[in-house]
Motif scaffolding. Structure first.
Motif, PDB file in Angstrom:
ATOM      1  N   GLN A 159       0.827  -1.190   0.000  1.00  0.00           N
ATOM      2  CA  GLN A 159       0.000   0.000   0.000  1.00  0.00           C
ATOM      3  C   GLN A 159       0.868   1.249   0.000  1.00  0.00           C
ATOM      4  OE1 GLN A 159      -2.715  -0.192   3.319  1.00  0.00           O
ATOM      5  NE2 GLN A 159      -4.101  -1.574   2.244  1.00  0.00           N
ATOM      6  N   ALA A 160       0.317   2.330  -0.487  1.00  0.00           N
ATOM      7  CA  ALA A 160       1.035   3.593  -0.481  1.00  0.00           C
ATOM      8  C   ALA A 160       1.504   3.927   0.930  1.00  0.00           C
ATOM      9  CB  ALA A 160       0.153   4.708  -1.025  1.00  0.00           C
ATOM     10  N   GLY A 161       2.738   4.388   1.013  1.00  0.00           N
ATOM     11  CA  GLY A 161       3.335   4.688   2.299  1.00  0.00           C
ATOM     12  C   GLY A 161       4.133   3.548   2.881  1.00  0.00           C
ATOM     13  N   VAL A 210       2.364  -0.601  -6.101  1.00  0.00           N
ATOM     14  CA  VAL A 210       1.961   0.205  -4.950  1.00  0.00           C
ATOM     15  C   VAL A 210       0.510   0.614  -5.154  1.00  0.00           C
ATOM     16  CG1 VAL A 210       2.459   2.195  -3.518  1.00  0.00           C
ATOM     17  CG2 VAL A 210       4.316   1.045  -4.734  1.00  0.00           C
ATOM     18  N   SER A 211      -0.341   0.178  -4.275  1.00  0.00           N
ATOM     19  CA  SER A 211      -1.760   0.482  -4.376  1.00  0.00           C
ATOM     20  C   SER A 211      -2.083   1.765  -3.629  1.00  0.00           C
ATOM     21  CB  SER A 211      -2.594  -0.668  -3.827  1.00  0.00           C
ATOM     22  OG  SER A 211      -2.367  -0.855  -2.438  1.00  0.00           O
ATOM     23  N   SER A 212      -3.134   2.427  -4.069  1.00  0.00           N
ATOM     24  CA  SER A 212      -3.568   3.665  -3.439  1.00  0.00           C
ATOM     25  C   SER A 212      -4.746   3.449  -2.518  1.00  0.00           C
ATOM     26  CB  SER A 212      -3.917   4.705  -4.502  1.00  0.00           C
ATOM     27  OG  SER A 212      -4.935   4.227  -5.353  1.00  0.00           O
ATOM     28  N   LYS A 251       4.950   5.309  -3.307  1.00  0.00           N
ATOM     29  CA  LYS A 251       3.831   5.986  -3.935  1.00  0.00           C
ATOM     30  C   LYS A 251       3.329   5.154  -5.106  1.00  0.00           C
ATOM     31  CE  LYS A 251       6.018  10.459  -2.954  1.00  0.00           C
ATOM     32  NZ  LYS A 251       6.541  11.713  -3.555  1.00  0.00           N
ATOM     33  N   PRO A 252       2.077   5.334  -5.498  1.00  0.00           N
ATOM     34  CA  PRO A 252       1.573   4.597  -6.654  1.00  0.00           C
ATOM     35  C   PRO A 252       2.425   4.784  -7.905  1.00  0.00           C
ATOM     36  CG  PRO A 252      -0.251   5.557  -5.470  1.00  0.00           C
ATOM     37  CD  PRO A 252       1.000   6.096  -4.829  1.00  0.00           C
ATOM     38  N   GLU A 253       3.013   5.952  -8.078  1.00  0.00           N
ATOM     39  CA  GLU A 253       3.848   6.197  -9.245  1.00  0.00           C
ATOM     40  C   GLU A 253       5.167   5.437  -9.217  1.00  0.00           C
ATOM     41  OE1 GLU A 253       3.824  10.259  -6.980  1.00  0.00           O
ATOM     42  OE2 GLU A 253       2.483   8.540  -7.241  1.00  0.00           O
ATOM     43  N   ASP A 254       5.467   4.792  -8.100  1.00  0.00           N
ATOM     44  CA  ASP A 254       6.643   3.934  -8.030  1.00  0.00           C
ATOM     45  C   ASP A 254       6.375   2.560  -8.633  1.00  0.00           C
ATOM     46  OD1 ASP A 254       8.306   5.833  -6.668  1.00  0.00           O
ATOM     47  OD2 ASP A 254       7.300   5.309  -4.786  1.00  0.00           O
ATOM     48  N   THR A 255       5.138   2.284  -8.964  1.00  0.00           N
ATOM     49  CA  THR A 255       4.781   1.001  -9.550  1.00  0.00           C
ATOM     50  C   THR A 255       5.518   0.796 -10.864  1.00  0.00           C
ATOM     51  OG1 THR A 255       2.597   0.952  -8.512  1.00  0.00           O
ATOM     52  CG2 THR A 255       2.901  -0.374 -10.491  1.00  0.00           C
ATOM     53  N   ALA A 256       6.243  -0.300 -10.956  1.00  0.00           N
ATOM     54  CA  ALA A 256       7.037  -0.584 -12.143  1.00  0.00           C
ATOM     55  C   ALA A 256       7.712  -1.932 -11.968  1.00  0.00           C
ATOM     56  CB  ALA A 256       8.095   0.500 -12.371  1.00  0.00           C
ATOM     57  N   VAL A 257       8.297  -2.405 -13.048  1.00  0.00           N
ATOM     58  CA  VAL A 257       9.219  -3.526 -12.960  1.00  0.00           C
ATOM     59  C   VAL A 257      10.589  -2.946 -12.678  1.00  0.00           C
ATOM     60  CG1 VAL A 257      10.288  -5.464 -14.140  1.00  0.00           C
ATOM     61  CG2 VAL A 257       7.873  -4.955 -14.520  1.00  0.00           C
ATOM     62  N   TYR A 258      11.220  -3.428 -11.641  1.00  0.00           N
ATOM     63  CA  TYR A 258      12.522  -2.929 -11.240  1.00  0.00           C
ATOM     64  C   TYR A 258      13.602  -3.903 -11.690  1.00  0.00           C
ATOM     65  CZ  TYR A 258      10.526   0.831  -8.478  1.00  0.00           C
ATOM     66  OH  TYR A 258       9.869   1.978  -8.081  1.00  0.00           O
ATOM     67  N   TYR A 259      14.610  -3.360 -12.343  1.00  0.00           N
ATOM     68  CA  TYR A 259      15.696  -4.153 -12.886  1.00  0.00           C
ATOM     69  C   TYR A 259      17.015  -3.782 -12.236  1.00  0.00           C
ATOM     70  CZ  TYR A 259      12.461  -5.138 -16.733  1.00  0.00           C
ATOM     71  OH  TYR A 259      11.385  -5.519 -17.491  1.00  0.00           O
ATOM     72  N   CYS A 260      17.814  -4.772 -11.987  1.00  0.00           N
ATOM     73  CA  CYS A 260      19.182  -4.581 -11.558  1.00  0.00           C
ATOM     74  C   CYS A 260      20.086  -4.713 -12.773  1.00  0.00           C
ATOM     75  CB  CYS A 260      19.543  -5.621 -10.497  1.00  0.00           C
ATOM     76  SG  CYS A 260      21.224  -5.505  -9.859  1.00  0.00           S
ATOM     77  N   ALA A 261      21.114  -3.881 -12.851  1.00  0.00           N
ATOM     78  CA  ALA A 261      22.012  -3.904 -13.992  1.00  0.00           C
ATOM     79  C   ALA A 261      23.445  -3.653 -13.552  1.00  0.00           C
ATOM     80  CB  ALA A 261      21.594  -2.855 -15.025  1.00  0.00           C
ATOM     81  N   ALA A 262      24.371  -4.201 -14.304  1.00  0.00           N
ATOM     82  CA  ALA A 262      25.792  -4.075 -13.999  1.00  0.00           C
ATOM     83  C   ALA A 262      26.502  -3.265 -15.075  1.00  0.00           C
ATOM     84  CB  ALA A 262      26.444  -5.450 -13.871  1.00  0.00           C
ATOM     85  N   GLN A 263      27.297  -2.322 -14.627  1.00  0.00           N
ATOM     86  CA  GLN A 263      28.110  -1.477 -15.492  1.00  0.00           C
ATOM     87  C   GLN A 263      29.557  -1.898 -15.312  1.00  0.00           C
ATOM     88  OE1 GLN A 263      28.376   2.645 -14.299  1.00  0.00           O
ATOM     89  NE2 GLN A 263      28.323   3.338 -16.429  1.00  0.00           N
ATOM     90  N   ASN A 307      11.230   3.317   0.753  1.00  0.00           N
ATOM     91  CA  ASN A 307      10.318   3.759   1.797  1.00  0.00           C
ATOM     92  C   ASN A 307       9.333   4.772   1.238  1.00  0.00           C
ATOM     93  OD1 ASN A 307      11.760   2.234   3.771  1.00  0.00           O
ATOM     94  ND2 ASN A 307      13.197   3.935   4.066  1.00  0.00           N
ATOM     95  N   SER A 308       8.266   4.983   1.973  1.00  0.00           N
ATOM     96  CA  SER A 308       7.242   5.957   1.581  1.00  0.00           C
ATOM     97  C   SER A 308       6.822   5.771   0.132  1.00  0.00           C
ATOM     98  CB  SER A 308       7.755   7.383   1.813  1.00  0.00           C
ATOM     99  OG  SER A 308       8.106   7.582   3.165  1.00  0.00           O
TER     100      SER A 308
END
Length: 119
Positions: free
Chosen positions: A13-15, A117-119, A87-99, A84-85
């Motif tokens: 949930q949001a927050g 992240v649900s509202s 927000k709904p706009e943080d909803t995404a697929v998160y990828y780790c990458a190596a440089q 932390n904290s």
């Protein structure tokens, strides 16, 4: 070669908070930095945060600064993204990458982990 596996995503949930992990294997000693990116449906992939493997210098995008923290544990070959904290706009697929080098492209990518992240 570097192999990356993300974990820790889920529905919150949001927050709320989540901690993402990126487990690296292979030639991790040759890695210059590990970064986190995210991509929401219909949007471009964006940079979230990065940490240099040896020095531990961190960089965080303005959009998440103050809420997200990146860190690494070299002994465990693992990079973390504490979120932390949320927000709904943080909803995404998160990828780790190596440089592999400064100013180089991110050559190795994980499969991604979904954060919703649900509202």
């Amino acid at each position: 070669q570097v192999q990356l596996v993300e974990s820790g995503g889920g529905l919150v949930q949001a927050g709320g908070s989540l901690r993402l992990s990126c487990a690296a294997s292979g030639r991790t000693f040759s890695t210059y930095a590990l970064g986190w990116f995210r991509q929401a449906p219909g949007k471009e992939r964006e940079f979230v945060a990065a940490v240099t493997w040896s020095g531990g210098n961190t960089y965080v995008a303005d959009s998440v600064k103050g809420r997200f923290t990146i860190s690494r544990d070299n002994a465990k070959n693992t990079v973390y993204l504490q979120m932390n904290s949320l927000k709904p706009e943080d909803t995404a697929v998160y990828y780790c990458a190596a440089q592999v080098a400064y100013l180089s492209t991110y050559d190795y990518w994980g499969q991604g982990t979904q954060v919703t992240v649900s509202s």
